[in-house]
Design a protein around this motif. Structure first.
Motif, PDB file in Angstrom:
ATOM      1  N   VAL A  32       0.839  -1.199   0.000  1.00 49.87           N
ATOM      2  CA  VAL A  32       0.000   0.000   0.000  1.00 49.87           C
ATOM      3  C   VAL A  32       0.874   1.250   0.000  1.00 49.87           C
ATOM      4  O   VAL A  32       1.977   1.224   0.551  1.00 49.87           O
ATOM      5  CB  VAL A  32      -0.876   0.027   1.290  1.00 49.87           C
ATOM      6  N   ALA A  33       0.358   2.324  -0.618  1.00 46.53           N
ATOM      7  CA  ALA A  33       0.992   3.638  -0.477  1.00 46.53           C
ATOM      8  C   ALA A  33      -0.123   4.677  -0.471  1.00 46.53           C
ATOM      9  O   ALA A  33      -0.957   4.707  -1.368  1.00 46.53           O
ATOM     10  CB  ALA A  33       1.961   3.911  -1.613  1.00 46.53           C
ATOM     11  N   ILE A  34      -0.116   5.515   0.580  1.00 44.72           N
ATOM     12  CA  ILE A  34      -1.251   6.408   0.828  1.00 44.72           C
ATOM     13  C   ILE A  34      -0.794   7.855   0.969  1.00 44.72           C
ATOM     14  O   ILE A  34       0.241   8.132   1.576  1.00 44.72           O
ATOM     15  CB  ILE A  34      -1.968   5.988   2.141  1.00 44.72           C
ATOM     16  N   SER A  35      -1.620   8.764   0.404  1.00 43.97           N
ATOM     17  CA  SER A  35      -1.429  10.197   0.615  1.00 43.97           C
ATOM     18  C   SER A  35      -2.681  10.761   1.269  1.00 43.97           C
ATOM     19  O   SER A  35      -3.785  10.565   0.767  1.00 43.97           O
ATOM     20  CB  SER A  35      -1.175  10.869  -0.744  1.00 43.97           C
ATOM     21  N   CYS A  36      -2.511  11.441   2.421  1.00 48.03           N
ATOM     22  CA  CYS A  36      -3.652  12.033   3.127  1.00 48.03           C
ATOM     23  C   CYS A  36      -3.524  13.541   3.086  1.00 48.03           C
ATOM     24  O   CYS A  36      -2.421  14.071   3.145  1.00 48.03           O
ATOM     25  CB  CYS A  36      -3.666  11.621   4.597  1.00 48.03           C
ATOM     26  N   HIS A  37      -4.669  14.219   3.047  1.00 51.49           N
ATOM     27  CA  HIS A  37      -4.643  15.682   2.988  1.00 51.49           C
ATOM     28  C   HIS A  37      -4.723  16.302   4.374  1.00 51.49           C
ATOM     29  O   HIS A  37      -5.791  16.400   4.966  1.00 51.49           O
ATOM     30  CB  HIS A  37      -5.796  16.190   2.124  1.00 51.49           C
ATOM     31  N   SER A  38      -3.568  16.708   4.887  1.00 51.40           N
ATOM     32  CA  SER A  38      -3.530  17.470   6.135  1.00 51.40           C
ATOM     33  C   SER A  38      -3.564  18.937   5.737  1.00 51.40           C
ATOM     34  O   SER A  38      -3.239  19.287   4.617  1.00 51.40           O
ATOM     35  CB  SER A  38      -2.261  17.141   6.906  1.00 51.40           C
ATOM     36  N   GLY A  39      -3.941  19.784   6.661  1.00 48.68           N
ATOM     37  CA  GLY A  39      -4.160  21.184   6.317  1.00 48.68           C
ATOM     38  C   GLY A  39      -2.917  21.964   5.963  1.00 48.68           C
ATOM     39  O   GLY A  39      -2.930  22.796   5.079  1.00 48.68           O
ATOM     40  N   MET A  40      -1.819  21.703   6.647  1.00 48.23           N
ATOM     41  CA  MET A  40      -0.640  22.542   6.478  1.00 48.23           C
ATOM     42  C   MET A  40      -0.002  22.363   5.112  1.00 48.23           C
ATOM     43  O   MET A  40      -0.187  21.357   4.447  1.00 48.23           O
ATOM     44  CB  MET A  40       0.376  22.212   7.566  1.00 48.23           C
ATOM     45  N   GLY A  41       0.797  23.363   4.712  1.00 48.14           N
ATOM     46  CA  GLY A  41       1.402  23.351   3.383  1.00 48.14           C
ATOM     47  C   GLY A  41       2.402  22.246   3.151  1.00 48.14           C
ATOM     48  O   GLY A  41       2.502  21.715   2.056  1.00 48.14           O
ATOM     49  N   GLY A  42       3.135  21.872   4.157  1.00 48.87           N
ATOM     50  CA  GLY A  42       4.194  20.870   3.980  1.00 48.87           C
ATOM     51  C   GLY A  42       3.634  19.464   3.983  1.00 48.87           C
ATOM     52  O   GLY A  42       2.470  19.231   3.690  1.00 48.87           O
ATOM     53  N   GLY A  43       4.504  18.515   4.326  1.00 48.13           N
ATOM     54  CA  GLY A  43       4.057  17.139   4.365  1.00 48.13           C
ATOM     55  C   GLY A  43       4.864  16.363   5.388  1.00 48.13           C
ATOM     56  O   GLY A  43       5.871  16.854   5.890  1.00 48.13           O
ATOM     57  N   MET A  44       4.382  15.173   5.723  1.00 44.99           N
ATOM     58  CA  MET A  44       5.111  14.333   6.676  1.00 44.99           C
ATOM     59  C   MET A  44       4.929  12.879   6.298  1.00 44.99           C
ATOM     60  O   MET A  44       3.833  12.446   5.936  1.00 44.99           O
ATOM     61  CB  MET A  44       4.601  14.610   8.094  1.00 44.99           C
ATOM     62  N   GLU A  45       6.026  12.130   6.410  1.00 43.32           N
ATOM     63  CA  GLU A  45       6.077  10.769   5.905  1.00 43.32           C
ATOM     64  C   GLU A  45       6.136   9.707   6.986  1.00 43.32           C
ATOM     65  O   GLU A  45       6.761   9.908   8.011  1.00 43.32           O
ATOM     66  CB  GLU A  45       7.318  10.632   5.012  1.00 43.32           C
ATOM     67  N   TYR A  46       5.487   8.596   6.715  1.00 43.73           N
ATOM     68  CA  TYR A  46       5.577   7.390   7.539  1.00 43.73           C
ATOM     69  C   TYR A  46       5.522   6.217   6.580  1.00 43.73           C
ATOM     70  O   TYR A  46       5.152   6.388   5.418  1.00 43.73           O
ATOM     71  CB  TYR A  46       4.435   7.367   8.570  1.00 43.73           C
ATOM     72  N   PRO A  47       5.851   5.010   7.030  1.00 37.77           N
ATOM     73  CA  PRO A  47       5.827   3.890   6.093  1.00 37.77           C
ATOM     74  C   PRO A  47       4.431   3.705   5.495  1.00 37.77           C
ATOM     75  O   PRO A  47       3.449   3.640   6.233  1.00 37.77           O
ATOM     76  CB  PRO A  47       6.216   2.685   6.954  1.00 37.77           C
ATOM     77  N   MET A  48       4.354   3.679   4.194  1.00 44.95           N
ATOM     78  CA  MET A  48       3.125   3.441   3.428  1.00 44.95           C
ATOM     79  C   MET A  48       2.113   4.570   3.513  1.00 44.95           C
ATOM     80  O   MET A  48       1.100   4.531   2.821  1.00 44.95           O
ATOM     81  CB  MET A  48       2.427   2.118   3.834  1.00 44.95           C
TER      82      MET A  48
END
Ligand SMILES: [Zn+2]
Length: 780
Positions: free
Chosen positions: A378-394
């Protein structure tokens, strides 16, 4: 070569010998010496070639976790069984865990050691909130027990906890224990938390570093004991996870793992959509916007438990909300099917529905090609509010939100695609190639930003890439040394994090690939690094050594300059001297002497005398002339002609051709004003309009790292010289890169009146022109 030839080639030979030995121009430097003691001594765990050694080992931690998300109190309540496998050669009397949530405690080291004042502009809302926070954030550890249920002695030191074992866990053995805890979830701070929507009263949760996790014990540092201060990310072990997440039953839960109980938590409609998504070429909506909007107006009637498993991962994160739209599609990556999915509330549309999952799929394919095939399901992208991003496995949490009318600027769109590529890309660095983030930010951010740069240009060849092109790093490289730190700096001590940990290493790798090593050697070595260190923990020397070992290119000078130093690149062309071959033809020689003699006779006095002196004595009195008044001192004698013919006859054909070739020899003086040695790339423009580019490796500076001369032979005359014509080396001052110099363009000033404030984005302008409201597909 015969003697005659040598003597006639005197001009050239002097130049060659001067160049070959550079007498008096040696400027001793150690820029091309090996790194030696700067790198750790190779051993049986990590070899001199940069690969894991024959005795390489790493610890493993398996987790069985049950957790509840309390949506009313914004709280996490969990219990876990950790099984810790001691693969080290050492017996361990105690073990350390990481309590990352303690970052938010009132007296955390991050808070007590943070510095800075209040500016004229005031104080940021985040800083204000933090300074005035009264909530009791941080872990409440309610129980620590061994496998038999007996309490274990434990000591909390800020963001870490030591558990004292009744007897040491022996080398080759494992230990199981359990922990219960709870904590209040913080507002989203960039890595985890919740985003609250006042309009509908709901929150989107992005839950990470949410359970006590094993610290790393390894061959490099023993127990990793650098506290979590917020900037330096995570040092983690691989292991297998089983996680049961209980949430309100109207929530949609996504996590970095495989869902084991789909039949229990999904509706029959959703299960059908899941089947469709297996062969879809565009994302299939598991939960549509309409369904999500309906859910956000409702209330839960109970709880639901979602069960996930994740094997051989270094961490586990999840997301949950009743507001979520969810789309999914199965994509083929290097011959294997992988789920690409996205979770986002309506605030993300129309951007998220159109681009997120497609960007996930593209990232997996692009990175897999350059590193190793994506190994997870699996590989998932979630929409958090802030401009940047943060990564975790999958799973990753990413920004990029349109305006409320559904329009968006080009910067928001490309920023969103860029950040998704980046955060999904982190699956490779550091989730699989498991570098120590707490120590070395560049090892994941720099390598990942480099791969992101490549993937963005495969997404759209006109993508406005932010980081990777040498030109883009120039403003940073121009900073004074005192305002910079080397890339090889511990994460918490880095100034200008974005440039230092992301942009500069990414640029350095791009330069290695395009300019120093070439694509073939670089790509092979980079892939080899990924292959060697996948599911292992590399350190900087392992990367430096592998890149050299697999390419056969000595790069110690490059690591010194780009990773251990702060000097910039600044080359210049100082002078160009022009030499031709003197072929000793007496006719030509005498003619030139005659021209020179006559030119020198054209003095102001002689010019005036031509008319002022009406007649000289020898002109008037003819008998005052003799032999010398008509003697041509520039005429060639028969003896001279014969000598020349004899000389030509004495030469071999090759020598004769060279002498008669009319070749030009240019002696170009290059200067290294910046310090960082780089290849010299120079473009020659000839008088007939044609061009040639010459490339000299960085080792051209090995005997003199300040000023060098290079002899460049050409058939045609050069009219212009240009250094670094393709902007490859991040030269911080290009004004001195042309010879003859180009006139510097004036700096143009703009009237303040011309500036616009907060202009509508181009989509809004278009809508205004069309007299339309929001574009179709906009959310409400
Ligand atoms: Zn990153």
């Amino acid at each position: 070569m015969n003697k005659n030839f040598l003597s006639f080639l005197c001009i050239i030979s002097v130049v060659f010998s001067t160049y070959a030995q550079q007498p008096g121009s040696y400027n001793g430097n150690n820029r091309f010496e090996q790194l030696e003691s700067t790198l750790p001594t190779p051993n049986s765990y990590r070899t001199a070639s940069g690969s894991p050694g024959s005795a390489y080992w790493q610890q493993r931690a398996d987790y069985d976790i049950k957790v509840e998300l309390d949506d009313i109190n914004r709280k996490i309540i969990g219990s876990e069984i950790i099984t810790y496998f001691n693969n080290s050669p050492d017996d361990l009397p105690y073990i350390w865990l990481q309590l990352d949530q303690n970052l938010f405690e009132k007296n955390s080291t991050r808070k007590t050691t943070s510095t800075g004042g209040i500016t004229n502009n005031g104080i940021s809302a985040e800083a204000f909130k933090e300074l005035n926070n009264t909530k009791e954030y941080g872990y409440k550890i309610t129980s620590v027990k061994d496998a038999k249920g007996n309490p274990l002695r434990h000591t909390i030191n800020q963001t870490m906890m030591r558990i004292d074992l009744p007897s040491p866990v022996r080398s080759g053995q494992s230990v199981s224990f359990s922990i219960d805890w709870n904590y209040l979830i913080t507002e989203y701070y960039g890595r985890s938390g919740y985003e609250f929507f006042a309009k509908d009263g709901n929150a989107n949760y992005f839950i990470a570093h949410w359970f006590p996790r094993m610290a790393v014990y390894n061959d490099v540092y023993g127990w990793q004991h650098k506290q979590f201060m917020g900037q330096g990310e995570f040092t983690l072990n691989f292991g297998n996870y089983k996680v049961a997440i209980t949430a309100p039953n109207d929530h949609v839960v996504g996590a970095g793992g495989e869902l084991l109980n789909a039949n229990q938590v999904l509706t029959s409609t959703q299960l059908k959509r899941w089947e469709q998504a297996k062969s879809a070429t565009r994302p299939v909506l598991m939960v549509s916007q309409e369904e999500a909007e309906k859910a956000e107006k409702g209330k839960p009637t109970g709880k639901k438990t979602w069960i996930f498993k994740a094997d051989n991962v270094r961490d586990f994160a999840f997301t949950s909300s009743r507001k979520f739209i969810w789309d999914a599609m199965q994509v083929e990556v290097e011959g294997k099917k992988v789920w690409a999915m996205s979770y986002y509330s309506k605030e993300g549309n129309p951007l998220w529905g159109k681009y997120s999952t497609m960007a996930v799929a593209h990232t997996l394919r692009s990175y897999s090609k350059r590193t190793i095939a994506y190994p997870y399901p699996v590989a998932i992208s979630c929409h958090s509010g802030m401009g940047g991003g943060m990564e975790y496995p999958m799973i990753s949490f990413n920004g990029g939100r349109p305006e409320t009318d559904g329009t968006y600027s080009e910067a928001v769109k490309n920023g969103m695609i860029g950040v998704i590529i980046h955060e999904v890309g982190h699956n490779f660095f550091p989730m699989i190639i498991n570098s120590d983030e707490r120590q070395w930010s560049w090892m994941d951010e720099g390598l990942n930003t480099f791969c992101q740069y490549l993937a963005e240009l495969e997404w759209d060849r006109n993508f406005p890439v932010r980081r990777g092109e040498p030109q883009s790093i120039v403003p940073y490289m121009r900073l004074d040394a005192k305002n910079q730190v080397p890339i090889m700096t511990n994460s918490e001590n880095i100034m200008d994090f974005g440039n230092n940990a992301y942009a500069k290493p990414a640029t350095a790798l791009n330069i290695l690939r395009e300019t120093i090593m070439g694509r073939e050697l670089f790509d092979y070595a980079f892939k080899e690094y990924a292959r060697r260190w996948a599911f292992k923990q590399p350190y900087p020397a392992d990367f430096f050594r592998t890149m050299e070992d697999a390419s056969g290119v000595d790069l110690d000078w490059f690591w010194k300059g780009w990773f251990y130093g702060t000097e910039p690149v600044n080359q210049s062309i100082e002078t160009v001297e022009w030499f031709g071959i003197d072929d000793q033809n007496p006719l030509v020689k005498k003619q030139k002497e005659k021209e020179a003699y006559e030119a020198k006779r054209k003095t102001m006095a002689n010019i005036r005398n031509k008319t002022d002196i009406k007649e000289t004595v020898v002109e008037k009195e003819k008998d005052m002339n003799d032999f010398y008044n008509s003697f041509d001192r520039f005429a060639t004698t028969d003896e001279e002609k014969k000598k020349y013919q004899d000389y030509l006859a004495s030469l071999s054909e090759e020598e004769r051709n060279l002498v008669l070739s009319g070749k030009n020899f240019y002696v170009v003086n290059f200067k290294n004003k910046g310090g960082l040695p780089m290849p010299v790339i120079v473009k020659l423009q000839f008088e007939d309009g044609t061009e040639q580019v010459l490339r000299f490796p960085a080792e051209i500076w090995r005997l003199n790292d300040v000023s060098i001369k290079k002899v460049i032979p050409t058939d045609k005359k050069v009219t212009k010289w240009t250094l670094d014509p393709f902007y490859e080396i991040a030269d911080i001052d290009t004004d001195d890169n042309a010879f003859p110099r180009e006139p510097v363009q004036p700096t143009k000033v703009q009237l303040f009146k011309m500036r616009q404030n907060a202009a509508p984005n181009p989509m809004q302008q278009q809508n205004q022109r069309n007299g339309a409201g929001a574009i179709s597909g906009a959310r409400n």
